[in-house]
Design a protein around this motif. Sequence first.
Motif, PDB file in Angstrom:
ATOM      1  N   SER A 116      58.181  42.223  40.822  1.00 50.59           N
ATOM      2  CA  SER A 116      59.526  41.666  40.980  1.00 50.59           C
ATOM      3  C   SER A 116      59.868  41.405  42.435  1.00 50.59           C
ATOM      4  N   SER A 117      59.258  42.154  43.353  1.00 50.65           N
ATOM      5  CA  SER A 117      59.511  41.941  44.781  1.00 50.65           C
ATOM      6  C   SER A 117      58.505  40.978  45.412  1.00 50.65           C
ATOM      7  N   ASN A 118      57.688  40.323  44.608  1.00 47.92           N
ATOM      8  CA  ASN A 118      56.713  39.322  45.066  1.00 47.92           C
ATOM      9  C   ASN A 118      55.655  39.899  46.000  1.00 47.92           C
ATOM     10  N   GLN A 119      55.414  41.196  45.918  1.00 47.95           N
ATOM     11  CA  GLN A 119      54.336  41.793  46.705  1.00 47.95           C
ATOM     12  C   GLN A 119      53.033  41.876  45.903  1.00 47.95           C
ATOM     13  N   MET A 120      53.143  41.714  44.610  1.00 52.79           N
ATOM     14  CA  MET A 120      51.980  41.662  43.733  1.00 52.79           C
ATOM     15  C   MET A 120      52.188  40.542  42.728  1.00 52.79           C
ATOM     16  N   THR A 121      51.119  39.845  42.416  1.00 54.48           N
ATOM     17  CA  THR A 121      51.164  38.772  41.426  1.00 54.48           C
ATOM     18  C   THR A 121      50.024  38.971  40.440  1.00 54.48           C
ATOM     19  N   VAL A 122      50.314  38.875  39.154  1.00 50.96           N
ATOM     20  CA  VAL A 122      49.308  38.949  38.105  1.00 50.96           C
ATOM     21  C   VAL A 122      49.308  37.611  37.380  1.00 50.96           C
ATOM     22  N   ARG A 123      48.192  36.936  37.394  1.00 55.30           N
ATOM     23  CA  ARG A 123      48.075  35.653  36.718  1.00 55.30           C
ATOM     24  C   ARG A 123      46.674  35.547  36.126  1.00 55.30           C
ATOM     25  N   GLY A 124      46.539  34.667  35.166  1.00 50.24           N
ATOM     26  CA  GLY A 124      45.230  34.566  34.543  1.00 50.24           C
ATOM     27  C   GLY A 124      45.133  33.418  33.569  1.00 50.24           C
ATOM     28  N   ASN A 125      43.965  33.295  32.998  1.00 45.97           N
ATOM     29  CA  ASN A 125      43.680  32.299  31.975  1.00 45.97           C
ATOM     30  C   ASN A 125      42.666  32.900  31.032  1.00 45.97           C
ATOM     31  N   GLU A 126      42.018  32.069  30.230  1.00 51.17           N
ATOM     32  CA  GLU A 126      41.098  32.596  29.245  1.00 51.17           C
ATOM     33  C   GLU A 126      39.793  33.114  29.823  1.00 51.17           C
ATOM     34  N   LEU A 127      39.550  32.926  31.121  1.00 54.27           N
ATOM     35  CA  LEU A 127      38.280  33.324  31.707  1.00 54.27           C
ATOM     36  C   LEU A 127      38.381  34.390  32.789  1.00 54.27           C
ATOM     37  N   TRP A 128      39.531  34.547  33.401  1.00 47.55           N
ATOM     38  CA  TRP A 128      39.663  35.606  34.409  1.00 47.55           C
ATOM     39  C   TRP A 128      41.130  35.968  34.608  1.00 47.55           C
ATOM     40  N   VAL A 129      41.338  37.141  35.207  1.00 47.38           N
ATOM     41  CA  VAL A 129      42.666  37.638  35.584  1.00 47.38           C
ATOM     42  C   VAL A 129      42.645  37.938  37.068  1.00 47.38           C
ATOM     43  N   GLU A 130      43.688  37.488  37.775  1.00 52.56           N
ATOM     44  CA  GLU A 130      43.811  37.737  39.203  1.00 52.56           C
ATOM     45  C   GLU A 130      44.939  38.730  39.448  1.00 52.56           C
ATOM     46  N   ILE A 131      44.640  39.730  40.244  1.00 51.92           N
ATOM     47  CA  ILE A 131      45.640  40.692  40.706  1.00 51.92           C
ATOM     48  C   ILE A 131      45.743  40.520  42.216  1.00 51.92           C
ATOM     49  N   GLU A 132      46.775  39.833  42.657  1.00 46.65           N
ATOM     50  CA  GLU A 132      46.918  39.510  44.073  1.00 46.65           C
ATOM     51  C   GLU A 132      47.885  40.477  44.732  1.00 46.65           C
ATOM     52  N   LEU A 133      47.470  41.041  45.850  1.00 48.05           N
ATOM     53  CA  LEU A 133      48.263  41.999  46.611  1.00 48.05           C
ATOM     54  C   LEU A 133      48.442  41.494  48.025  1.00 48.05           C
ATOM     55  N   ASN A 134      49.652  41.643  48.531  1.00 54.20           N
ATOM     56  CA  ASN A 134      49.900  41.303  49.924  1.00 54.20           C
ATOM     57  C   ASN A 134      49.202  42.309  50.823  1.00 54.20           C
ATOM     58  N   SER A 135      48.558  41.830  51.865  1.00 59.54           N
ATOM     59  CA  SER A 135      47.804  42.727  52.745  1.00 59.54           C
ATOM     60  C   SER A 135      48.685  43.771  53.414  1.00 59.54           C
ATOM     61  N   SER A 136      49.970  43.469  53.590  1.00 57.60           N
ATOM     62  CA  SER A 136      50.864  44.438  54.224  1.00 57.60           C
ATOM     63  C   SER A 136      51.035  45.686  53.372  1.00 57.60           C
ATOM     64  N   LEU A 137      50.776  45.577  52.049  1.00 59.44           N
ATOM     65  CA  LEU A 137      50.841  46.750  51.181  1.00 59.44           C
ATOM     66  C   LEU A 137      49.655  47.679  51.393  1.00 59.44           C
ATOM     67  N   LEU A 138      48.531  47.119  51.763  1.00 58.72           N
ATOM     68  CA  LEU A 138      47.280  47.870  51.777  1.00 58.72           C
ATOM     69  C   LEU A 138      46.816  48.273  53.163  1.00 58.72           C
ATOM     70  N   PHE A 139      47.125  47.455  54.174  1.00 58.28           N
ATOM     71  CA  PHE A 139      46.595  47.693  55.514  1.00 58.28           C
ATOM     72  C   PHE A 139      47.690  47.521  56.544  1.00 58.28           C
ATOM     73  N   GLY A 140      47.521  48.232  57.644  1.00 59.15           N
ATOM     74  CA  GLY A 140      48.394  48.004  58.773  1.00 59.15           C
ATOM     75  C   GLY A 140      48.019  46.735  59.498  1.00 59.15           C
ATOM     76  N   SER A 141      48.880  46.310  60.391  1.00 63.99           N
ATOM     77  CA  SER A 141      48.615  45.085  61.139  1.00 63.99           C
ATOM     78  C   SER A 141      47.371  45.262  62.007  1.00 63.99           C
ATOM     79  N   GLY A 142      46.424  44.353  61.836  1.00 61.50           N
ATOM     80  CA  GLY A 142      45.194  44.413  62.615  1.00 61.50           C
ATOM     81  C   GLY A 142      44.304  45.575  62.254  1.00 61.50           C
ATOM     82  N   ASP A 143      44.309  46.015  60.989  1.00 61.93           N
ATOM     83  CA  ASP A 143      43.528  47.181  60.592  1.00 61.93           C
ATOM     84  C   ASP A 143      42.952  46.953  59.206  1.00 61.93           C
TER      85      ASP A 143
END
Length: 296
Positions: A116-143
């Motif tokens: 809901s906060s647009n920091q993660m997106t889940v989308r897909g079709n009949e062949l694959w599912v994408e779980i997209e995460l903003n890098s700011s959630l996972l890593f610090g700047s330049g790390d």
Amino acid sequence: MARRRQPEEHVNHERWLVSYADFITLLFAFFVVMYSISSINEGKYKVISEALIGVFTDSDRALKPIPIGDERPKTVTPAKPLVKDSEQIDAGIAGANDPLKSIADDISAAFGDLISSNQMTVRGNELWVEIELNSSLLFGSGDAMPSDIAFSIIDKVAAILRPFDNPIHVEGFTDDQPIRTAQYPTNWELSSARSASIVRMLAMQGVNPGRLASVGYGEFQPVANNATAEGRARNRRVVLVVSRNLDVRRSLTGTGTAHAQPDAALKRAGTQTAPAPVKSPGRESSVNSPSPALIR
């Protein structure tokens, strides 16, 4: 004065050996050729023999082609399309017992606040599912060292992915801002290090390493304009792609999901879940914890 005697000319009594050697060589070559002609491929001979017997004894087999060589196993009948159109929409997959639908539904339920906060997106079709995460959630700047929040997020994602056998590859992307450090001279190294960190975290949480792959695309597959801060923030992302089978994963690894479409060729390849790799007896895989990386 005594007359000098002429030396006697030596008579070669062994000239017959040359002809004999030539004859033996030709005879050997003759038998080699005869042996090679007489050898029979027993497997093909048996197949043809059985097929001919069946043709003359069974009228239903008379019109069928005669198989030569090893017959390939028939592929699984492709499942019906999981979406009604070709557009990729959030969680755009269907099917009651489909693993991709189960994964998408579980991810959407577990991370509703991030979606809901647009920091993660889940989308897909009949062949694959994408779980997209903003890098700011996972890593610090330049790390490329995962943050505490990253460990919490990946732990939940791994718990959802662990029961399935579908191949997973993790894509790393950056913006177009140049980076020049001793350890990571370009954005290629930055994106690759970040995707590899996520892969190692998934393996640490029990996801079969044989299902995992890591790929870095650097700055060359943007989804937004790098001229603005918002666009650069969108381009700094990590995408976990859960594929229907190995053929789909390899195709996506070559092109990247940012510009991929579920074309007809991949659909015809079959939509079965990829089998779990066979573990070698007596060998255990060890996964080390991610090491810190000083990058931009």
